[in-house]
Scaffold this active site. Structure first.
Site, PDB file in Angstrom:
ATOM      1  N   GLU A   1       0.795  -1.235   0.000  1.00 11.99           N
ATOM      2  CA  GLU A   1       0.000   0.000   0.000  1.00 11.99           C
ATOM      3  C   GLU A   1       0.826   1.283   0.000  1.00 11.99           C
ATOM      4  O   GLU A   1       0.740   2.116   0.902  1.00 11.99           O
ATOM      5  CB  GLU A   1      -0.941   0.002   1.212  1.00 11.99           C
ATOM      6  CG  GLU A   1      -1.917  -1.139   1.186  1.00 11.99           C
ATOM      7  CD  GLU A   1      -2.921  -1.036   2.318  1.00 11.99           C
ATOM      8  OE1 GLU A   1      -2.758  -0.202   3.206  1.00 11.99           O
ATOM      9  OE2 GLU A   1      -3.891  -1.810   2.297  1.00 11.99           O
TER      10      GLU A   1
ATOM     11  N   GLU B   1      -5.130  -8.903   1.847  1.00 16.37           N
ATOM     12  CA  GLU B   1      -5.682  -8.468   3.132  1.00 16.37           C
ATOM     13  C   GLU B   1      -7.194  -8.327   3.015  1.00 16.37           C
ATOM     14  O   GLU B   1      -7.681  -7.749   2.046  1.00 16.37           O
ATOM     15  CB  GLU B   1      -5.121  -7.112   3.597  1.00 16.37           C
ATOM     16  CG  GLU B   1      -3.740  -7.172   4.180  1.00 16.37           C
ATOM     17  CD  GLU B   1      -3.256  -5.813   4.682  1.00 16.37           C
ATOM     18  OE1 GLU B   1      -4.085  -4.977   5.103  1.00 16.37           O
ATOM     19  OE2 GLU B   1      -2.038  -5.567   4.608  1.00 16.37           O
TER      20      GLU B   1
HETATM   21  O1  LIG Z   1      -6.094  -1.409   9.282  1.00 19.77           O
HETATM   22  C1  LIG Z   1      -5.922  -2.779   9.095  1.00 19.77           C
HETATM   23  C2  LIG Z   1      -4.772  -3.028   8.116  1.00 19.77           C
HETATM   24  C3  LIG Z   1      -3.398  -2.627   8.675  1.00 19.77           C
HETATM   25  O2  LIG Z   1      -3.164  -3.273   9.925  1.00 19.77           O
HETATM   26  C4  LIG Z   1      -2.335  -3.059   7.641  1.00 19.77           C
HETATM   27  O3  LIG Z   1      -1.013  -2.843   8.124  1.00 19.77           O
HETATM   28  C5  LIG Z   1      -2.504  -2.254   6.352  1.00 19.77           C
HETATM   29  O4  LIG Z   1      -1.913  -2.930   5.259  1.00 19.77           O
HETATM   30  C6  LIG Z   1      -3.956  -1.955   6.069  1.00 19.77           C
HETATM   31  N1  LIG Z   1      -4.465  -1.267   5.018  1.00 19.77           N
HETATM   32  C7  LIG Z   1      -5.799  -1.155   5.198  1.00 19.77           C
HETATM   33  C8  LIG Z   1      -6.761  -0.496   4.263  1.00 19.77           C
HETATM   34  C9  LIG Z   1      -6.442   0.974   4.029  1.00 19.77           C
HETATM   35  C10 LIG Z   1      -6.318   1.737   5.288  1.00 19.77           C
HETATM   36  C11 LIG Z   1      -5.065   2.184   5.647  1.00 19.77           C
HETATM   37  C12 LIG Z   1      -4.889   2.951   6.774  1.00 19.77           C
HETATM   38  C13 LIG Z   1      -5.988   3.291   7.575  1.00 19.77           C
HETATM   39  C14 LIG Z   1      -7.252   2.827   7.231  1.00 19.77           C
HETATM   40  C15 LIG Z   1      -7.418   2.039   6.077  1.00 19.77           C
HETATM   41  C16 LIG Z   1      -6.120  -1.769   6.374  1.00 19.77           C
HETATM   42  N2  LIG Z   1      -4.984  -2.273   6.874  1.00 19.77           N
END
Ligand SMILES: OC[C@@H]1[C@@H](O)[C@H](O)[C@@H](O)c2[nH]c(CCc3ccccc3)c[n+]21
Length: 485
Positions: free
Chosen positions: A209, A387
């Protein structure tokens, strides 16, 4: 029931900063994220939670135990991260590499020769390299598939010091991805890992990401990611350098291995409330999702222009999907509508009647299907859902979240989308960046005092589906989207 292909992978994804620390001796204080979450000002202003990653689940020492649980849950694949800062906790600037540029000064080629690798080998933290070999081999020796991810948001402090950026300004502090040198240092690190650990993975991934790094660090700075420095110019420089870092890393990996090289990207479905706003929703989605991926596949995008040196630099695509965003026209741009997607009330119900998780994210499984189809039609590359999951401490939503999203994966597969696997986020509870331990994404509950692991009910649902590679008839009642009103 609904069958998946027999070689379809079910598994988990992991990142170093969020999972490794927890037991004494696993601390890695040499990153931008470490100083960011320990900064007294950030804690006092509640920009970050005040929780510390060194109190995390302790994967650095407990990886065998977590691999045992993963195996018990029927998992046969994993994406596991390596922390750049553990390998090179000191600057690698002095290691000479060949850098070629085009007529506009863009970096179009970086070569890391044998001599440079030997120099890097003298600087590298060998204990860390060997420990990663132990962790990764433990998973491989169980006959499992392994994806190594090389970058998941944390930068070595010598490359990015977010506190100095705040105090001295972006031009007088180690500026991370805003500084072009980070592209070159990243490629040195990637070449070194390919050279030392290239025998282990089935697939490589350059980064997780990248769009989050430049959009939350420099634009949506209220979410509390480093350096929290509002600057569109910095964001666009960081984006350009992340695109180039991926492409130059892709090339250098190919010199050491014939394994596929991919990227992991968050593909949020942007939907208009009214069909007459479809154009702005598509424009928003292009900017958030397709622009970066177009740059490294067709070598052309709105942000990067025409860059032949970037085309065809992707062998597979990792899709991270959680929820949607609903947007509406706003002047000659757009805005996100609260009450839908990522913008809901924690533990509430969205304006579309969908259950929302502890983070206020709406459960919207249809968006995963739409993004799988959109990405397949646009890039025709093998896809892995790298994910998907939900912040849900008491597991009230996760069983249905799991069944509904796995159903959407099945549906896309049945329509010919080349999906190779589904990696859940996450196996165990972990450190959720600026939210700390408040958000629990694990199929497995962690008591962070004792580090003991406990299975949530959705872990048993996962095991039923993963071990048979089928959604059994008895679960079909849980596969349709839940509308609560
Ligand atoms: O938030 C859950 C996970 C993180 O723990 C991972 O490290 C990361 O790859 C990840 N990306 C997303 C989706 C985009 C997002 C990023 C930051 C904050 C909210 C949404 C959700 N997550």
């Amino acid at each position: 029931g609904l069958k998946y292909p027999k070689e379809f992978i079910f598994g988990f994804s992991e990142s170093g900063f969020q999972f490794e620390m927890g037991l004494p001796g696993s601390e890695d204080p040499n990153t931008d994220w470490w100083v960011w979450v320990h900064d007294p000002e950030n804690i006092a202003s509640t920009l970050v939670s005040g929780d510390f990653p060194e109190n995390g689940p302790g994967y650095w020492h407990l990886y065998r135990q977590d691999h045992d649980i993963a195996e018990r849950l029927g998992m046969d694949g994993a994406r596991i991260g390596i922390e750049w800062s553990r390998i090179f906790s000191k600057p690698t600037f002095d290691v000479k590499v060949d850098v070629a540029r085009d007529e506009r000064g863009n970096i179009v080629y970086i070569d890391v020769a044998e001599k440079a690798l030997e120099e890097l080998d003298r600087i590298a933290n060998k204990d860390a390299v060997n420990h990663y070999r132990e962790i990764l081999s433990d998973w491989k020796n169980r006959g499992k598939k392994l994806i190594i991810n090389l970058y998941h948001w944390t930068l070595p402090l010598w490359l990015h010091d977010p506190i100095k950026v705040r105090k001295l300004g972006i031009d007088r502090a180690p500026a991370g991805w805003v500084d072009e040198r980070t592209v070159i240092e990243f490629v040195k690190y990637v070449a070194y890992i390919a050279w030392k650990l290239g025998d282990l993975p089935d697939l490589w991934c350059t980064m997780n990401e990248p769009n989050v790094v430049y959009s939350i660090g420099y634009i949506n700075i209220k979410i509390g990611y480093p350096p929290g420095y509002l600057s569109f110019e910095a964001a666009s420089k960081a984006m350009k350098h992340l695109v180039e870092a991926h492409a130059r890393a892709y090339e250098v990996l190919k010199r050491f291995t014939n394994k596929p090289v991919g990227i992991i990207y968050v593909t949020t479905y942007h939907e208009p409330l009214k069909e007459s706003d479809r154009d702005v929703a598509e424009a928003a989605m292009y900017q958030a999702v397709f622009d970066f991926l177009d740059s490294i596949t067709i070598g052309r995008s709105m942000s990067i222009g025409e860059r032949k040196d970037l085309e065809k630099h992707l062998d597979w695509l990792g899709i991270n999907y959680y929820s949607r965003l609903v947007v509406e026209r706003y002047g000659n741009a757009w805005r996100v509508l609260p009450g839908y997607g990522f913008a809901c009330i924690p533990g509430g119900t969205s304006l579309a009647g969908r259950p929302c998780n502890d983070a206020g994210w709406e459960t919207y499984p249809e968006g995963l299907y739409i993004m799988l189809k959109r990405c397949w039609e646009r890039y025709r590359l093998p896809i892995i859902v790298t994910e998907n999951g939900t912040a849900d401490a008491i597991d009230r939503l996760r069983p249905r979240y799991l069944a509904t999203h796995l159903y959407q994966v099945w549906k896309a597969l049945s329509e010919g989308v080349d999906i190779r696997g589904y990696l859940h986020w996450a196996l165990v509870d972990n450190y959720e960046w600026s939210s700390g331990f408040r958000m629990r994404f694990g199929l497995v509950h962690v008591d962070f005092e004792t580090k003991k692991r406990y299975l949530r009910p959705s872990a048993l649902l996962f095991r039923e589906i993963a071990s048979s590679k089928e959604i059994p008839d008895e679960f079909m009642h849980m596969t349709q989207p839940q509308i609560l009103i």
